[in-house]
Enzyme design. Structure first.
Site, mmCIF file in Angstrom:
data_model
loop_
_atom_site.group_PDB
_atom_site.id
_atom_site.type_symbol
_atom_site.label_atom_id
_atom_site.label_comp_id
_atom_site.label_asym_id
_atom_site.label_seq_id
_atom_site.Cartn_x
_atom_site.Cartn_y
_atom_site.Cartn_z
ATOM 1 N N ARG A 126 0.735 -1.336 0.020
ATOM 2 C CA ARG A 126 0.043 0.067 -0.060
ATOM 3 C C ARG A 126 0.528 1.286 0.051
ATOM 4 O O ARG A 126 0.514 2.170 -0.544
ATOM 5 C CB ARG A 126 -0.699 0.035 1.297
ATOM 6 C CG ARG A 126 -1.967 -0.829 1.056
ATOM 7 C CD ARG A 126 -2.526 -1.017 2.650
ATOM 8 N NE ARG A 126 -3.436 0.167 3.091
ATOM 9 C CZ ARG A 126 -4.601 0.554 2.631
ATOM 10 N NH1 ARG A 126 -5.281 -0.146 1.935
ATOM 11 N NH2 ARG A 126 -4.914 1.820 3.322
ATOM 12 N N ARG A 152 9.657 5.839 -3.203
ATOM 13 C CA ARG A 152 10.226 6.611 -4.318
ATOM 14 C C ARG A 152 11.485 7.225 -4.334
ATOM 15 O O ARG A 152 11.886 7.349 -3.234
ATOM 16 C CB ARG A 152 9.339 7.777 -4.180
ATOM 17 C CG ARG A 152 7.824 7.612 -4.482
ATOM 18 C CD ARG A 152 6.957 8.870 -5.050
ATOM 19 N NE ARG A 152 5.622 8.858 -4.659
ATOM 20 C CZ ARG A 152 4.931 9.306 -3.800
ATOM 21 N NH1 ARG A 152 5.549 9.816 -2.805
ATOM 22 N NH2 ARG A 152 3.624 8.912 -3.784
ATOM 23 N N ARG A 164 -8.845 -6.331 13.407
ATOM 24 C CA ARG A 164 -8.260 -5.544 14.302
ATOM 25 C C ARG A 164 -9.354 -4.327 14.679
ATOM 26 O O ARG A 164 -9.957 -3.891 14.000
ATOM 27 C CB ARG A 164 -7.165 -4.760 13.893
ATOM 28 C CG ARG A 164 -5.919 -5.688 13.360
ATOM 29 C CD ARG A 164 -5.593 -6.396 14.728
ATOM 30 N NE ARG A 164 -4.540 -5.590 15.484
ATOM 31 C CZ ARG A 164 -4.035 -6.044 16.556
ATOM 32 N NH1 ARG A 164 -4.531 -7.298 17.235
ATOM 33 N NH2 ARG A 164 -3.243 -5.268 17.324
ATOM 34 N N ARG A 168 -0.132 5.962 16.198
ATOM 35 C CA ARG A 168 0.054 7.109 15.897
ATOM 36 C C ARG A 168 -0.892 8.198 16.436
ATOM 37 O O ARG A 168 -1.551 7.721 17.236
ATOM 38 C CB ARG A 168 -0.552 6.973 14.178
ATOM 39 C CG ARG A 168 -1.752 6.531 13.918
ATOM 40 C CD ARG A 168 -1.755 6.460 12.386
ATOM 41 N NE ARG A 168 -2.958 5.762 12.280
ATOM 42 C CZ ARG A 168 -3.360 5.096 10.989
ATOM 43 N NH1 ARG A 168 -2.727 5.514 9.759
ATOM 44 N NH2 ARG A 168 -4.368 4.468 10.628
ATOM 45 N N GLU A 222 -3.774 6.520 18.816
ATOM 46 C CA GLU A 222 -4.476 5.482 18.362
ATOM 47 C C GLU A 222 -3.745 4.202 18.867
ATOM 48 O O GLU A 222 -2.806 4.130 18.692
ATOM 49 C CB GLU A 222 -4.318 5.694 17.044
ATOM 50 C CG GLU A 222 -5.371 4.866 16.040
ATOM 51 C CD GLU A 222 -5.240 5.391 14.673
ATOM 52 O OE1 GLU A 222 -5.176 6.411 14.110
ATOM 53 O OE2 GLU A 222 -5.021 4.342 13.787
ATOM 54 N N TYR A 278 -10.034 -5.198 3.066
ATOM 55 C CA TYR A 278 -9.053 -3.995 3.424
ATOM 56 C C TYR A 278 -9.342 -3.001 2.306
ATOM 57 O O TYR A 278 -8.675 -2.406 1.493
ATOM 58 C CB TYR A 278 -7.842 -4.206 3.719
ATOM 59 C CG TYR A 278 -7.031 -3.221 4.191
ATOM 60 C CD1 TYR A 278 -7.373 -2.073 4.569
ATOM 61 C CD2 TYR A 278 -5.474 -3.640 4.579
ATOM 62 C CE1 TYR A 278 -6.724 -1.114 5.182
ATOM 63 C CE2 TYR A 278 -4.765 -2.692 5.346
ATOM 64 C CZ TYR A 278 -5.152 -1.360 5.821
ATOM 65 O OH TYR A 278 -4.528 -0.617 6.144
ATOM 66 N N ASP A 301 -10.049 0.906 0.513
ATOM 67 C CA ASP A 301 -10.200 2.316 0.664
ATOM 68 C C ASP A 301 -11.552 2.699 0.522
ATOM 69 O O ASP A 301 -12.254 2.177 -0.123
ATOM 70 C CB ASP A 301 -9.105 2.933 -0.222
ATOM 71 C CG ASP A 301 -7.515 2.601 0.592
ATOM 72 O OD1 ASP A 301 -7.531 2.310 1.885
ATOM 73 O OD2 ASP A 301 -6.579 2.464 -0.186
HETATM 74 N N1 UDP Z 1 3.372 0.902 7.582
HETATM 75 C C1 UDP Z 1 4.428 0.965 8.520
HETATM 76 N N2 UDP Z 1 5.127 2.157 9.061
HETATM 77 C C2 UDP Z 1 4.359 3.232 8.869
HETATM 78 C C3 UDP Z 1 3.126 3.267 8.081
HETATM 79 C C4 UDP Z 1 2.614 2.097 7.597
HETATM 80 O O1 UDP Z 1 5.053 -0.063 8.412
HETATM 81 O O2 UDP Z 1 4.944 4.299 9.434
HETATM 82 C C5 UDP Z 1 2.862 -0.255 7.296
HETATM 83 C C6 UDP Z 1 2.081 -1.095 8.332
HETATM 84 O O3 UDP Z 1 2.272 -2.629 7.964
HETATM 85 C C7 UDP Z 1 0.542 -0.646 7.777
HETATM 86 C C8 UDP Z 1 0.677 -0.573 6.293
HETATM 87 O O4 UDP Z 1 1.917 -0.093 6.074
HETATM 88 O O5 UDP Z 1 -0.354 -1.721 7.931
HETATM 89 C C9 UDP Z 1 -0.446 0.158 5.821
HETATM 90 O O6 UDP Z 1 -0.328 1.508 6.104
HETATM 91 P P1 UDP Z 1 -1.484 2.524 5.933
HETATM 92 O O7 UDP Z 1 -1.090 3.680 6.127
HETATM 93 O O8 UDP Z 1 -2.104 2.179 4.515
HETATM 94 O O9 UDP Z 1 -2.719 1.916 6.933
HETATM 95 P P2 UDP Z 1 -4.098 2.635 7.282
HETATM 96 O O10 UDP Z 1 -3.756 3.954 6.978
HETATM 97 O O11 UDP Z 1 -4.993 2.076 6.362
HETATM 98 O O12 UDP Z 1 -4.187 2.404 8.665
#
Ligand code: UDP
Length: 371
Positions: free
Chosen positions: A170, A174, A247, A278, A304, A352, A354
């Site tokens: 996801r 870059r 979850r 976060r 969170e 999952y 979006d």
């Molecule tokens: N992820 C990570 N570090 C970060 C942010 C995301 O390892 O700082 C990984 C983690 O495995 C997470 C996945 O990337 O489950 C997808 O993150 P995303 O931000 O897409 O999750 P959401 O916003 O849907 O909670």
């Protein structure tokens, strides 16, 4: 008697309701919560739209979806660029030249690519089969250890070796100085909040809140020709084949008497010791301003915490691993034998999704169902 009973006033249900009404159908929407909008629900606290069930940043490459949803909301120009905090070291996300420079001191894209390649080779991964291997082969071991492992294991409550590789895909990687988290042509936050956007989708439609469909299923089923069910698929069948894993997330919200707590909408705590995953500072989704464009003197933050779902909790994320995939397949077979009921959305399809994919999926269903 209604043509459609829609169970769940989240995005899938609201889009279906809107389209069904437009097609001349009679529609009733019910939701067990005291509010509409499902998990995209926002609530105004001290002039700030607070994302009560976690941060939602709308982004899509799907022009059809964008043209559709912008009929119900004006979007601001917010671009998601979270910051990762690893024991006080701050890194840019998604993984880009700023991240690589901070991690390794590399300056050019060639140097960054070489560093990643060196770590990938040292790890000896050829065909990544789980999240850990996928992450290392995308960005190397240092970034995996500092920015991925702790965060992922907190978020999912499982070792990275037991999680599907697709989750980490996801995130873009870059070799440019681009901090935009999403590879999406269209992005933003609805002005006035998501609740207002969903209220616009539901405009003129009968909605009953605090109504638990599964508690009075027979009674509700008798009220409509067809049911659009957007709740959890295993709950619909009273968990008779076992529970799917989800979850859940708990939020600690705080209003602080200061204008700026962390200088960004999202800061991810990527070490394993910090108990939260976060912190969201909601005002930055709207550039720190109220609706009149004035700077806000206070701020609202949400810590969170991720946890394993248990009955009674709100499910947030399906755990799309192999074991759950098999069980979902069995529930899906049962679902196909329910002639009156269509299962949709993140919980109804155990996917999952979006937000844009939910809207696309609801619109597809409308085309098939309402044609
Ligand atoms: N992820 C990570 N570090 C970060 C942010 C995301 O390892 O700082 C990984 C983690 O495995 C997470 C996945 O990337 O489950 C997808 O993150 P995303 O931000 O897409 O999750 P959401 O916003 O849907 O909670």
């Amino acid at each position: 008697m209604y043509d459609y009973l829609i169970v769940g006033a989240g995005l899938y249900g609201a889009v279906f309701a809107q389209e069904a009404k437009r097609a001349g159908k009679s529609v009733l929407v019910i939701d067990k919560r005291p509010h509409i909008a499902g998990n995209v629900y926002t609530e105004k606290v001290e002039g700030i739209n607070v994302h009560k069930y976690g941060a939602h940043i709308f982004h899509t490459n799907n022009k059809k979806v964008w043209d559709y949803i912008t009929r119900f909301a004006t979007f601001n120009r917010f671009t998601n660029s979270p910051v990762a905090n690893y024991h006080g070291e701050l890194y840019s996300l998604p993984f880009n030249m700023y991240t690589f420079n901070r991690m390794w001191g590399v300056v050019t894209p060639e140097e960054a690519a070489a560093k990643i390649e060196e770590q990938r080779q040292a790890a000896g991964i050829t065909e990544p089969s789980n999240l850990e291997e996928q992450a290392i082969s995308l960005v190397g071991t240092d970034i995996y250890e500092k920015l991925i492992k702790g965060y992922t294991e907190k978020q999912w409550g499982r070792p990275c070796t037991e999680l599907p590789a697709f989750i980490i895909k996801r995130l873009p990687v870059r070799l440019t100085f681009d901090n935009n988290y999403f590879n999406a042509l269209y992005q933003g936050i609805p002005v006035g909040g998501y609740t207002k956007m969903v209220a616009n989708l539901l405009d003129g439609i009968e909605v009953r809140l605090n109504e638990d469909y599964l508690e009075k299923k027979e009674q509700y089923d008798a009220m409509a020709e067809k049911v659009i069910y957007t709740g959890a698929i295993d709950a619909y069948f009273d968990y008779k084949l076992g529970t799917l894993e989800y979850r859940s997330v708990r939020f600690e919200n705080e209003t602080l008497d200061k204008p700026n707590f962390q200088g960004n909408a999202a800061v991810n705590y990527t070490d394993v010791e910090t108990p939260w995953t976060r912190i969201i500072e909601h005002k930055w989704f709207e550039f720190g301003k109220d609706e009149e464009g004035n700077d806000l003197p206070i701020t609202v933050i949400s810590r969170e915490y991720s946890s394993e779902w248990k009955p009674g909790d709100e499910p947030y994320y399906p755990v799309n691993d192999e074991k759950n995939g098999v069980l979902y397949g069995q529930y899906k077979e049962l679902a196909e034998k329910e002639p009156k009921v269509i299962f949709g959305g993140r919980l109804g399809e155990y996917k999952y999704y979006d937000m844009d994919a939910v809207i696309a999926s609801a619109l597809d269903m409308c085309e098939r169902e309402l044609a």
